[in-house]
Design a protein around this motif. Structure first.
Motif, PDB file in Angstrom:
ATOM      1  N   LEU B 332       0.729  -1.100  -0.045  1.00 19.30           N
ATOM      2  CA  LEU B 332      -0.035  -0.145   0.078  1.00 19.30           C
ATOM      3  C   LEU B 332       0.928   1.223  -0.189  1.00 19.30           C
ATOM      4  CD1 LEU B 332      -3.058  -1.032   2.351  1.00 19.30           C
ATOM      5  CD2 LEU B 332      -2.907  -0.396   0.087  1.00 19.30           C
ATOM      6  N   LEU B 333       1.788   1.149   0.437  1.00 16.86           N
ATOM      7  CA  LEU B 333       2.864   2.446   0.654  1.00 16.86           C
ATOM      8  C   LEU B 333       3.451   2.533  -0.693  1.00 16.86           C
ATOM      9  CD1 LEU B 333       4.532   4.339   2.148  1.00 16.86           C
ATOM     10  CD2 LEU B 333       6.255   2.727   2.942  1.00 16.86           C
ATOM     11  N   TYR B 334       3.785   1.589  -1.329  1.00 14.28           N
ATOM     12  CA  TYR B 334       4.075   1.782  -2.879  1.00 14.28           C
ATOM     13  C   TYR B 334       2.988   2.298  -3.722  1.00 14.28           C
ATOM     14  CZ  TYR B 334       7.224   0.198  -6.726  1.00 14.28           C
ATOM     15  OH  TYR B 334       7.967   0.545  -7.817  1.00 14.28           O
ATOM     16  N   ALA B 335       1.940   1.706  -3.587  1.00 16.44           N
ATOM     17  CA  ALA B 335       0.699   2.252  -4.350  1.00 16.44           C
ATOM     18  C   ALA B 335       0.651   3.611  -4.154  1.00 16.44           C
ATOM     19  CB  ALA B 335      -0.238   1.334  -4.448  1.00 16.44           C
ATOM     20  N   GLY B 336       0.458   3.793  -2.680  1.00 17.60           N
ATOM     21  CA  GLY B 336       0.131   5.067  -2.085  1.00 17.60           C
ATOM     22  C   GLY B 336       1.036   6.325  -2.535  1.00 17.60           C
ATOM     23  N   VAL B 337       2.163   6.018  -2.856  1.00 21.69           N
ATOM     24  CA  VAL B 337       3.206   7.068  -3.332  1.00 21.69           C
ATOM     25  C   VAL B 337       2.625   7.509  -4.923  1.00 21.69           C
ATOM     26  CG1 VAL B 337       5.273   7.431  -4.084  1.00 21.69           C
ATOM     27  CG2 VAL B 337       5.177   6.320  -1.980  1.00 21.69           C
ATOM     28  N   GLY B 338       2.369   6.215  -5.492  1.00 17.44           N
ATOM     29  CA  GLY B 338       1.824   6.409  -6.764  1.00 17.44           C
ATOM     30  C   GLY B 338       0.462   7.458  -6.949  1.00 17.44           C
ATOM     31  N   VAL B 339      -0.391   7.254  -5.915  1.00 12.68           N
ATOM     32  CA  VAL B 339      -1.566   7.739  -5.920  1.00 12.68           C
ATOM     33  C   VAL B 339      -1.356   9.266  -5.319  1.00 12.68           C
ATOM     34  CG1 VAL B 339      -3.592   7.958  -4.628  1.00 12.68           C
ATOM     35  CG2 VAL B 339      -2.979   5.993  -5.319  1.00 12.68           C
ATOM     36  N   GLY B 345      -0.905  15.973  -9.048  1.00 11.87           N
ATOM     37  CA  GLY B 345      -0.898  16.462 -10.439  1.00 11.87           C
ATOM     38  C   GLY B 345       0.041  15.916 -11.470  1.00 11.87           C
ATOM     39  N   GLY B 346       0.764  14.951 -11.037  1.00 17.67           N
ATOM     40  CA  GLY B 346       1.576  14.182 -11.882  1.00 17.67           C
ATOM     41  C   GLY B 346       1.099  12.997 -12.489  1.00 17.67           C
ATOM     42  N   LYS B 347       1.993  12.082 -12.660  1.00 16.04           N
ATOM     43  CA  LYS B 347       1.241  10.803 -13.541  1.00 16.04           C
ATOM     44  C   LYS B 347       1.658   9.836 -12.277  1.00 16.04           C
ATOM     45  CE  LYS B 347       2.367  11.683 -18.315  1.00 16.04           C
ATOM     46  NZ  LYS B 347       3.509  11.694 -19.465  1.00 16.04           N
ATOM     47  N   PHE B 348       1.172   8.527 -12.545  1.00 21.35           N
ATOM     48  CA  PHE B 348       1.100   7.515 -11.416  1.00 21.35           C
ATOM     49  C   PHE B 348       2.715   7.270 -11.269  1.00 21.35           C
ATOM     50  CE2 PHE B 348       0.699   3.329  -9.760  1.00 21.35           C
ATOM     51  CZ  PHE B 348       0.029   3.401  -8.615  1.00 21.35           C
ATOM     52  N   LEU B 349       3.185   7.299 -10.083  1.00 19.46           N
ATOM     53  CA  LEU B 349       4.636   7.001  -9.785  1.00 19.46           C
ATOM     54  C   LEU B 349       5.427   8.058 -10.338  1.00 19.46           C
ATOM     55  CD1 LEU B 349       4.995   3.155  -9.815  1.00 19.46           C
ATOM     56  CD2 LEU B 349       4.787   4.663  -7.670  1.00 19.46           C
ATOM     57  N   ASP B 350       5.076   9.326 -10.632  1.00 16.77           N
ATOM     58  CA  ASP B 350       6.076  10.290 -11.133  1.00 16.77           C
ATOM     59  C   ASP B 350       6.635  11.036 -10.084  1.00 16.77           C
ATOM     60  OD1 ASP B 350       7.216  12.122 -12.741  1.00 16.77           O
ATOM     61  OD2 ASP B 350       5.302  13.070 -13.299  1.00 16.77           O
ATOM     62  N   TYR B 351       7.350  10.648  -9.632  1.00 13.29           N
ATOM     63  CA  TYR B 351       8.035  11.134  -8.182  1.00 13.29           C
ATOM     64  C   TYR B 351       8.416  12.389  -8.243  1.00 13.29           C
ATOM     65  CZ  TYR B 351       8.623   6.071  -7.964  1.00 13.29           C
ATOM     66  OH  TYR B 351       8.630   4.796  -8.084  1.00 13.29           O
ATOM     67  N   ALA B 352       8.588  12.996  -9.435  1.00 14.39           N
ATOM     68  CA  ALA B 352       9.262  14.353  -9.276  1.00 14.39           C
ATOM     69  C   ALA B 352       8.136  15.517  -9.046  1.00 14.39           C
ATOM     70  CB  ALA B 352       9.730  14.834 -11.022  1.00 14.39           C
ATOM     71  N   VAL B 353       6.732  15.072  -9.126  1.00 10.98           N
ATOM     72  CA  VAL B 353       6.005  16.113  -8.443  1.00 10.98           C
ATOM     73  C   VAL B 353       5.915  16.278  -6.919  1.00 10.98           C
ATOM     74  CG1 VAL B 353       4.353  16.110 -10.540  1.00 10.98           C
ATOM     75  CG2 VAL B 353       4.171  14.463  -8.312  1.00 10.98           C
ATOM     76  N   LEU B 354       6.697  15.405  -6.299  1.00  7.46           N
ATOM     77  CA  LEU B 354       6.459  15.258  -4.633  1.00  7.46           C
ATOM     78  C   LEU B 354       7.241  16.531  -4.111  1.00  7.46           C
ATOM     79  CD1 LEU B 354       7.132  11.577  -3.880  1.00  7.46           C
ATOM     80  CD2 LEU B 354       4.882  12.564  -3.904  1.00  7.46           C
ATOM     81  N   ASP B 355       7.901  16.995  -4.706  1.00  6.99           N
ATOM     82  CA  ASP B 355       8.756  18.156  -4.337  1.00  6.99           C
ATOM     83  C   ASP B 355       8.719  19.241  -5.361  1.00  6.99           C
ATOM     84  OD1 ASP B 355      10.241  20.173  -3.204  1.00  6.99           O
ATOM     85  OD2 ASP B 355      11.733  18.627  -2.469  1.00  6.99           O
ATOM     86  N   LYS B 356       7.758  20.382  -5.089  1.00  8.48           N
ATOM     87  CA  LYS B 356       7.553  21.306  -5.990  1.00  8.48           C
ATOM     88  C   LYS B 356       8.768  22.208  -6.919  1.00  8.48           C
ATOM     89  CE  LYS B 356       3.102  20.749  -6.845  1.00  8.48           C
ATOM     90  NZ  LYS B 356       2.714  19.932  -8.227  1.00  8.48           N
ATOM     91  N   VAL B 357       9.572  22.471  -5.671  1.00  7.19           N
ATOM     92  CA  VAL B 357      10.760  23.261  -5.770  1.00  7.19           C
ATOM     93  C   VAL B 357      11.762  22.458  -6.478  1.00  7.19           C
ATOM     94  CG1 VAL B 357      12.080  24.655  -4.672  1.00  7.19           C
ATOM     95  CG2 VAL B 357       9.936  24.360  -3.620  1.00  7.19           C
ATOM     96  N   SER B 358      12.222  21.434  -6.107  1.00 11.46           N
ATOM     97  CA  SER B 358      13.351  20.610  -6.589  1.00 11.46           C
ATOM     98  C   SER B 358      12.897  19.114  -6.982  1.00 11.46           C
ATOM     99  CB  SER B 358      14.327  20.620  -5.627  1.00 11.46           C
ATOM    100  OG  SER B 358      15.358  19.594  -6.366  1.00 11.46           O
ATOM    101  N   PRO B 359      12.310  19.073  -8.249  1.00 12.10           N
ATOM    102  CA  PRO B 359      11.737  17.832  -8.766  1.00 12.10           C
ATOM    103  C   PRO B 359      12.709  16.514  -8.339  1.00 12.10           C
ATOM    104  CG  PRO B 359      11.825  19.428 -10.420  1.00 12.10           C
ATOM    105  CD  PRO B 359      12.585  20.015  -9.347  1.00 12.10           C
ATOM    106  N   GLY B 360      14.154  16.883  -8.469  1.00  9.05           N
ATOM    107  CA  GLY B 360      15.204  15.908  -8.280  1.00  9.05           C
ATOM    108  C   GLY B 360      14.991  15.243  -6.815  1.00  9.05           C
ATOM    109  N   ASP B 361      14.838  16.278  -5.944  1.00 11.11           N
ATOM    110  CA  ASP B 361      14.615  15.829  -4.564  1.00 11.11           C
ATOM    111  C   ASP B 361      13.234  15.136  -4.362  1.00 11.11           C
ATOM    112  OD1 ASP B 361      16.904  16.970  -3.825  1.00 11.11           O
ATOM    113  OD2 ASP B 361      16.117  18.585  -2.977  1.00 11.11           O
TER     114      ASP B 361
END
Lengths: 105, 399, 131
Positions: B332-339, B345-361
């Motif tokens: 669930l943690l894995y899928a939850g990150v995706g959700v 506003g990103g795609k599923f498992l598109d981690y870059a949106v998790l940090d608006k300032v620095s997509p890399g982080d």
């Protein structure tokens, strides 16, 4: 060639030699306990020599620290494993080899 | 000649001998030990071919867990294989020889071992790599950055790239000639259009490209691999779990509590194993390691504890119910990150949106969370599998 | 000679796979069969990892340099097969675990794990229901 490389080569060669001796002992000794003795003793020494030799060529402190920790952990766990195996064999009723047994070999 | 082959040929010879021994030896305990030896040899083969993550997994899984599982099973079943009537099974031998001959005939068309021109290193690899790791040229695949390379400044996801699109194009030939390029990086997201990965960021591209491919490019795949492992744990529960009314009965015979040296050493080393397991999971982006390996290492700590102190002691620390729940929590943690990525506003498992300032982080954060999800599931499922295989045979038979 | 050595790895993969295949067909013991299946899988792993090797390549792990950016040091082996096999190994242990659980259940039900004895029992009890 740098002197560190020479030292490493000597250590590695010694380590391999002890490993080889252990393997020969594993094949040649008469019973379980003496075989394990050969394998356990030489392996502890061989791994110390090999990891110690590699310390001389490690590129930075992080790698050196890891090598030292690995050596330390193996130094404790390998004898423990040997002890566990012998203890299990002893509890299972395996008798050590004595000279009188030699005819059975 | 490829220098890898020198060591490789010796190791693979040993592996083959070991495989024959596994098939031919009749004592199943010996087979279990040979399987462990085989896996460790294989781990050496992988290391020799620079596949550190695979070697790590093979050593932890094949050399450690599989052997425990096999021995746990052998306790329930017989220890020797029934002697066969004939030494060699002729039809099987014929079939295998024919199939093997056909496959070997096929290998003559394979590219030479280590051939850098092989299709596998070029078809789609530049695109894949540019999604995850910096310094990939379109034509030449993985490359070193050019000598005077200056990383562009950090940028927010929506901002225009510091160098215009045309400029990147103009540089293309030159970059390709140098064998390194960050322009291609920006380009690949042009049509996707949702954000750009800054080339300088520590983690738009994690250093360990295996991990970044695992969590980003093949993120869906890895998620469902985790689900497969979770399903395996569920299957074990369904197949082997019996009602545990014997909770209170002490299993004195089954524990090794009386063994002072083992007990002391276990107590000393379990914290180190746990720390190492977490280190491997967290460090997976930088060096060899990741959720799968770290999870297995964490599981070995618990299994070791159960072996020495008995399973009831393990259940006092972590109850079977907690284990079942945790196995699901990992997935669930894995899928939850995706959700969460979807929600931001990103795609599923598109981690870059998790940090608006620095997509890399953001990518670093997402990958770490995902790795922990994998780690939790793998660890708990391995413990569940061990617990189920170690159920008392006598009690179960009566049921 | 060099040409032959170039496909040596692929031959070993065929050999390993066929050893596993032979075990699956010829051995009657179910645990042996499960292990032989594992050998078969390892052969495939070897095939994939062998394809990933690049002449003069090193492990596909970039290095971080002082200012936090990452730097490639030279040619790298192809990481994609590594990723595939990494997950496949963990799945293979799951497969082994489920197989062993089923074998234990068979042992409880039939009292044996030899395939021919199980088949004989099924025939004796009249009916090929593969419970």
């Amino acid at each position: 060639m740098e002197w560190t490389h020479t030292v490493t080569a000597v250590f590695l060669a010694l380590g391999c030699l002890f490993s080889l001796a252990g393997s020969v002992g594993l094949l040649r000794f008469p019973d379980f306990y003496s075989r394990l003795h050969a394998a356990g003793k030489t392996d502890s020494l061989a791994q110390m020599l090999i990891l110690g030799g590699l310390l001389f060529v490690s590129p930075d402190w992080g790698v050196s620290a890891r090598l030292a920790i690995i050596a330390l952990i193996l130094f404790f766990t390998a004898p423990t494993a040997t002890h566990a195996i012998t203890k299990a064999a002893r509890l299972d009723g395996l008798e050590p080899w004595t000279k009188e047994d030699s005819r059975r070999e | 000649m490829n220098e890898v082959l020198l060591v490789d040929s010796v190791l693979l010879f040993l592996v083959t001998v070991c495989a024959v021994a596994i098939i031919e030896v009749r004592s199943l305990y010996a087979v279990a030990m040979l399987t462990s030896v085989y896996s460790l040899l294989m781990a050496l083969v992988w290391t020799n071919m620079h596949s550190m993550d695979v070697a790590f997994t093979e050593a932890a899984v094949g050399g450690g867990i599989s052997t425990i599982l096999l021995i746990g099973t052998l306790v329930h079943t017989r220890r020797d294989e029934k002697p066969a009537k004939k030494r060699v099974h002729v039809p099987a031998l014929l079939v295998t020889l024919l199939t093997g001959g056909a496959l070997i005939y096929g290998t003559f068309d394979m590219p030479r071992f280590g051939d850098p021109e092989a299709t596998i290193h070029h078809y789609r690899v530049p695109e894949m790599m540019s999604q995850t790791v910096a310094f990939v040229s379109e034509r030449e695949g993985k490359q070193a950055p050019p000598e005077g390379y200056e990383p562009p400044p950090r940028m927010v996801p929506t901002a225009a790239p510091p160098h215009g699109h045309d400029a990147a194009h103009g540089d293309e030939a030159e970059h390709a000639a140098e064998g390194a390029d960050h322009g291609a990086e920006g380009e690949h997201h042009e049509d996707g259009g949702h954000h750009k990965h800054p080339a300088d960021d520590f983690n738009g591209h994690v250093p360990n490209s295996v991990t970044s491919l695992l969590a980003a490019y093949r993120g869906f795949d890895t998620m469902f691999e985790t689900t497969v492992i979770f399903t395996a744990g569920m299957a074990l529960i369904l197949l082997l779990r019996r009602p545990r009314e014997e909770e209170s009965t002490p299993q004195e015979g089954a524990t090794l509590r009386g063994q002072v040296i083992l007990r002391v050493m276990t107590k000393i080393f379990i914290p180190f194993i746990l720390v190492f397991g977490f280190y491997v999971i967290t460090h997976g982006e930088i060096g060899p390691g990741g959720g799968f390996q770290g999870g297995v290492i964490l599981a070995t700590a618990f299994i070791l504890y159960a072996l020495i102190y008995g399973r009831n002691a393990l259940y006092r620390i972590i109850s079977p119910k907690t284990l079942d729940v945790l196995a699901a929590v990992g997935v669930l943690l894995y899928a939850g990150v995706g959700v969460a990525c979807l929600a931001l506003g990103g795609k599923f498992l598109d981690y870059a949106v998790l940090d608006k300032v620095s997509p890399g982080d953001g990518e670093a954060l997402g990958m770490t969370l995902v790795e922990y999800g994998v780690g939790i599931t793998v660890c708990t499922v391995m413990i569940i599998i061990f617990n189920q295989l170690a159920e008392e045979p006598a009690k179960a038979k009566a049921s | 000679m060099s040409e032959l050595l170039g496909i040596y790895n692929y031959w070993i993969y065929v050999v390993l796979m066929m050893i596993g295949f032979y075990g699956v067909i010829a051995k009657k013991n179910l645990i042996k069969q499960a292990i032989a299946l594992g050998l078969f899988q390892t052969g495939i792993f070897l095939f994939y990892i062998s394809m990933a090797v690049v002449d003069g390549g090193t492990a596909p792990i970039w290095t971080t340099i002082g200012d936090g950016s990452i730097k490639a040091l030279g040619p790298y082996d192809n990481p994609l097969p590594h990723v595939l096999i990494l997950t496949a190994i963990v799945v293979s242990v799951s497969v082994l675990a489920v197989a062993l659980a089923i074998i234990i259940n068979i042992k409880w039900k039939y009292g044996t794990i030899e395939y021919d004895e199980i088949a004989a029992m099924d025939r004796a009890s009249g009916g090929g229901d593969d419970d």
